[in-house]
Scaffold this motif. Structure first.
Motif, PDB file in Angstrom:
ATOM      1  N   ARG A   1       3.582   5.604  -2.902  1.00 32.43           N
ATOM      2  CA  ARG A   1       5.086   6.375  -3.509  1.00 32.43           C
ATOM      3  C   ARG A   1       4.823   6.756  -4.963  1.00 32.43           C
ATOM      4  N   VAL A   2       4.201   6.187  -5.891  1.00 30.55           N
ATOM      5  CA  VAL A   2       4.085   6.309  -7.066  1.00 30.55           C
ATOM      6  C   VAL A   2       2.919   6.982  -7.753  1.00 30.55           C
TER       7      VAL A   2
ATOM      8  N   PRO B   1      13.562   4.055  -8.164  1.00 30.02           N
ATOM      9  CA  PRO B   1      14.936   3.430  -8.092  1.00 30.02           C
ATOM     10  C   PRO B   1      15.184   2.560  -9.117  1.00 30.02           C
ATOM     11  N   ARG B   2      16.017   2.192  -9.753  1.00 27.17           N
ATOM     12  CA  ARG B   2      16.575   0.859 -10.589  1.00 27.17           C
ATOM     13  C   ARG B   2      17.216  -0.111  -9.805  1.00 27.17           C
TER      14      ARG B   2
ATOM     15  N   THR C   1      12.718  -6.431   0.602  1.00 26.29           N
ATOM     16  CA  THR C   1      12.881  -5.175  -0.352  1.00 26.29           C
ATOM     17  C   THR C   1      12.255  -3.954   0.174  1.00 26.29           C
ATOM     18  N   PRO C   2      13.328  -2.884  -0.091  1.00 27.06           N
ATOM     19  CA  PRO C   2      12.886  -1.656   0.223  1.00 27.06           C
ATOM     20  C   PRO C   2      11.639  -0.966  -0.266  1.00 27.06           C
ATOM     21  N   VAL C   3      10.757  -0.395   0.305  1.00 23.50           N
ATOM     22  CA  VAL C   3       9.651   0.242  -0.171  1.00 23.50           C
ATOM     23  C   VAL C   3       9.727   0.787  -1.476  1.00 23.50           C
ATOM     24  N   GLU C   4      10.730   1.711  -1.666  1.00 22.18           N
ATOM     25  CA  GLU C   4      11.032   2.578  -2.968  1.00 22.18           C
ATOM     26  C   GLU C   4      11.217   1.359  -3.985  1.00 22.18           C
TER      27      GLU C   4
ATOM     28  N   ALA D   1       0.987  -1.275   0.095  1.00 26.30           N
ATOM     29  CA  ALA D   1      -0.010   0.104  -0.022  1.00 26.30           C
ATOM     30  C   ALA D   1       0.870   1.281  -0.138  1.00 26.30           C
ATOM     31  N   THR D   2       2.079   1.214   0.678  1.00 27.93           N
ATOM     32  CA  THR D   2       2.755   2.177   0.765  1.00 27.93           C
ATOM     33  C   THR D   2       3.551   2.765  -0.545  1.00 27.93           C
TER      34      THR D   2
END
Length: 406
Positions: free
Chosen positions: A10-11, A113-114, A53-56, A5-6
């Motif tokens: 974020r996008v 982020p890639r 995995t980081p949220v970004e 959900a975050t």
């Protein structure tokens, strides 16, 4: 699924993506390596992958997966499989890689982020900005793709159903109409704020609003409609007496018989028509011959720029001389075609449309195949001149718009 959900939030500002992200229904699955989607807009997510995995990066993966669905990669993969006769897991993996190449160069780098292991066209030594179908022709599985065997974006990316798929009858799937509505809403968001979207997405949104026509099917349908109307190719024959003769003793009445229609094709050979378009016109002549039952003697061709050439009966399409290269006045082509004997039942005109048109309806059905033009032709002697559009009595089909994908 708090992290997911975050990632949605974020996008949320990414052009038009929010509608698609909220339409995607997450399904927790321990059978999925990372994230995967099916064609019914479910996203299967591994809890272990989310934890690690980081949220970004989750945000980027979320946009990546929904991009497969927006661009109909599953439907396009199925079409490729049918057309090229490939359907094994290896070929579907190749389709997944090609689909990733199409979308990853558009979605990463704009605040997302890639990941280190992301598949990009440059990874395979290919140019960016192309379509999945283009990439499929340019690479094969081999040693340099060995590090991509882990890739699995699900049946929503390559069309091949997975063991974890809930299928069309499972919970929380979108109907075909709902999927189309989501795509339209996303395209609407992108076109409303085009400056925020990558070029590839702007191109996709434009085609979502104005999908290219399947022009060969439309031209064929227009021709079939024209030749099947009453009066086209009809004639009376005594070869088989009419059934109503029994009611008229001593008289033999003819019956109405359907004969192949005569078609005259007027091809615009003026200087504004390219060699590639003339080649396309010859392909259409061959297709028209097939549409009238293969009777080449029933098809004639007239090449025309400012003056009409000879009326030539069709033997082989590639043997037809297309002379011209000057100005355009297809009225002479119409006159030449209609003056031929026997007179045609249908006139098909293949042109860029930059011509005067007959002032009156011809005494037969007319189909116009238009080569597309971005804008009206500019006349140095008359800058305000705009060529006439085809008249209302003609059935018009735009030629050369292949079914879109991106």
């Amino acid at each position: 699924m708090i992290e997911t959900a975050t990632a949605r939030r974020r996008v949320g500002d990414w052009a038009g993506a929010c509608a698609a992200l909220f339409a995607l229904h997450p399904v927790e699955s321990r059978r999925v390596p990372t994230m995967a989607v099916d064609r019914h807009w479910r996203c299967y997510v591994s809890p272990a992958f989310v934890d690690a995995t980081p949220v970004e990066e989750l945000a980027g993966a979320w946009v990546h997966e929904v991009s497969h669905l927006l661009r109909d990669h599953h439907g396009r993969s199925d079409r490729v499989a049918r057309e090229r006769g490939v359907n094994g897991p290896g070929e579907r993996l190749r389709m997944n890689i090609a689909a990733d190449c199409e979308i990853n160069d558009d979605i990463y780098g704009d605040g997302l982020p890639r990941p280190e292991d992301v598949v990009l066209p440059g990874t395979l030594g290919l140019h960016s900005g192309e379509l999945m179908e283009d990439y499929l022709r340019q690479f094969r599985l081999g040693p340099y793709t060995r590090g991509m065997v882990w890739l699995d974006c699900g049946s929503g990316a390559d069309g091949l159903e997975r063991a974890w798929d809930l299928g069309p009858d499972g919970a929380h799937g979108l109907s075909e109409q709902e999927r189309d509505a989501v795509r339209f809403r996303v395209a609407q968001g992108i076109t409303a704020r085009p400056g925020n979207a990558p070029k590839g997405w702007r191109r996709w949104a434009e085609e979502a609003f104005h999908p290219p026509q399947p022009w060969r099917e439309l031209l064929g349908a227009a021709l079939r409609s024209a030749v099947s109307g009453s009066g086209a190719g009809d004639d009376y024959s005594y070869g088989r007496p009419a059934r109503r003769s029994a009611g008229v003793p001593g008289a033999v009445l003819p019956s109405l018989r359907r004969t192949p229609p005569r078609v005259s094709v007027v091809i615009d050979t003026s200087g504004s028509v390219s060699d590639a378009e003339l080649g396309s016109a010859l392909l259409e002549v061959a297709a028209i011959s097939r549409a009238v039952g293969g009777r080449r003697d029933m098809v004639s061709v007239v090449s025309c720029d400012a003056a009409a050439g000879q009326v030539r009966r069709l033997c082989r399409a590639e043997g037809i001389p297309l002379t011209g290269g000057g100005g355009t006045d297809l009225r002479t082509g119409f006159a030449k075609a209609l003056a031929s004997r026997p007179r045609p039942d249908v006139v098909v005109v293949l042109t860029d449309g930059q011509t005067p048109w007959p002032g009156t309806r011809p005494p037969c059905r007319t189909v116009v195949g238009l080569f597309p033009r971005a804008q009206a032709s500019w006349d140095e002697d008359d800058p305000d001149h705009i060529p006439d559009t085809p008249p209302d009595w003609a059935r018009v089909v735009t030629i050369g718009a292949a079914p879109g994908a991106r």
